[in-house]
Enzyme design. Structure first.
Site, PDB file in Angstrom:
ATOM      1  N   GLU A 144      59.058  31.545  97.919  1.00 16.98           N
ATOM      2  CA  GLU A 144      59.814  31.264  96.704  1.00 16.98           C
ATOM      3  C   GLU A 144      58.895  31.213  95.479  1.00 16.98           C
ATOM      4  OE1 GLU A 144      62.834  27.851  94.902  1.00 16.98           O
ATOM      5  OE2 GLU A 144      61.402  27.320  96.481  1.00 16.98           O
ATOM      6  N   ASP A 179      65.316  31.438  93.420  1.00 14.52           N
ATOM      7  CA  ASP A 179      65.894  30.284  92.743  1.00 14.52           C
ATOM      8  C   ASP A 179      66.081  30.664  91.275  1.00 14.52           C
ATOM      9  OD1 ASP A 179      66.212  27.833  91.300  1.00 14.52           O
ATOM     10  OD2 ASP A 179      65.370  26.742  93.002  1.00 14.52           O
ATOM     11  N   GLN A 207      69.233  29.979  95.099  1.00 14.22           N
ATOM     12  CA  GLN A 207      69.425  28.592  94.686  1.00 14.22           C
ATOM     13  C   GLN A 207      69.751  28.558  93.193  1.00 14.22           C
ATOM     14  OE1 GLN A 207      65.623  27.009  96.114  1.00 14.22           O
ATOM     15  NE2 GLN A 207      66.695  25.886  97.723  1.00 14.22           N
ATOM     16  N   GLU A 243      70.319  23.181  94.408  1.00 15.13           N
ATOM     17  CA  GLU A 243      69.097  22.376  94.371  1.00 15.13           C
ATOM     18  C   GLU A 243      68.933  21.786  92.970  1.00 15.13           C
ATOM     19  OE1 GLU A 243      64.687  22.706  96.326  1.00 15.13           O
ATOM     20  OE2 GLU A 243      65.196  24.223  94.838  1.00 15.13           O
TER      21      GLU A 243
END
Length: 265
Positions: A144, A179, A207, A243
């Site tokens: 990530e 993300d 995310q 998240e």
């Protein structure tokens, strides 16, 4: 419609951790993720998942000494044995017990003055090894890109760098955890990035969170309904992890979730 996973490390902090499963299910979530499972026996977690009809979709491999500020050790020369031991002795057994199909491996912080080429080579070698261990278990290994405002010094920050690393390693089960919160802070241009990277199956998990303060996705500078519609249009069929840190109570802040709630189960 997108399928959402409640991130139990950030959401439902008003409850004890093991009670967060029930709270998420009561609010309509069918899947969960969180940072680390290792403080609890696998049986306790699998029981919560079964009791509340939840799917575990993601957690992180051991990150080194988290309390001392480490954020992964995968890129650190000299820590290879520690990384590999944690991955095969902790991460993979938990993933099997929880029937979790993906594990995020944190890169780590680049030591001051370190040779970045050497860090990247160690990172790539450890990822290739981890992907090979996970492949027979049908488990994906994820990396990530994380912004350096939230984690100063983190090695991996950009989507293009992550995808280049995935291509370099060449393991089918090594994928990118995208993300949108981190991506917006570092790069922006999210719709273009989604169109570039979602097709082809190399994004293993998404995310979301509001930008800039990481609250609910209906707070801040991003228009998540547009992005979520685009994600659907592009054929992404994985989960979208929530998240974020609720601004007040978690359940009270789920107005954004209501249009999607009926499609989760």
């Amino acid at each position: 419609m997108p399928r959402f996973a409640a991130n139990l490390s950030m959401m439902y902090a008003e409850h004890a951790f093991l009670d967060r499963f029930a709270a998420a299910a009561a609010d309509g979530f069918a899947a969960v993720e969180y940072l680390f499972p290792y403080a609890f026996e696998p049986a306790a977690l699998t029981q919560r998942l079964a009791d509340h009809g939840l799917q575990q979709v993601l957690f992180n491999a051991p990150p080194g000494d988290w309390d001392a500020g480490e954020r992964g050790i995968t890129c650190l020369p000299g820590r290879e044995a520690e990384f590999r031991r944690g991955f095969v002795e902790q991460a993979l057994p938990y993933a099997q017990a929880l029937r979790c199909p993906r594990v995020h491996v944190m890169a780590g912080l680049a030591p001051a003055g370190a040779d970045r080429a050497g860090l990247r080579a160690t990172y790539a070698a450890n990822l290739a090894w981890a992907a090979a261990q996970a492949a027979p278990l049908a488990i994906d290994v994820l990396i990530e890109p994380i912004n350096t405002r939230d984690i100063p010094g983190y090695l991996l920050n950009r989507q293009d760098d992550a995808h280049a690393l995935v291509q370099q390693v060449g393991a089918p089960n090594l994928k990118v955890q995208m993300d949108l919160y981190h991506c917006q802070i570092v790069e922006g241009d999210l719709a273009v990035k989604l169109r570039r990277y979602l097709p082809g199956g190399r994004v293993g998990h998404l995310q979301i969170a509001g930008v800039p303060e990481r609250h609910e996705p209906d707070i801040g500078e991003l228009h998540h309904p547009t992005l979520l519609a685009l994600i659907d249009e592009l054929g992404y069929d994985g989960h979208v992890g929530c998240e974020y840190r609720p601004r007040a109570g978690t359940s009270a802040g789920l107005g954004w979730f209501q249009p999607y709630k009926a499609s989760q189960r």
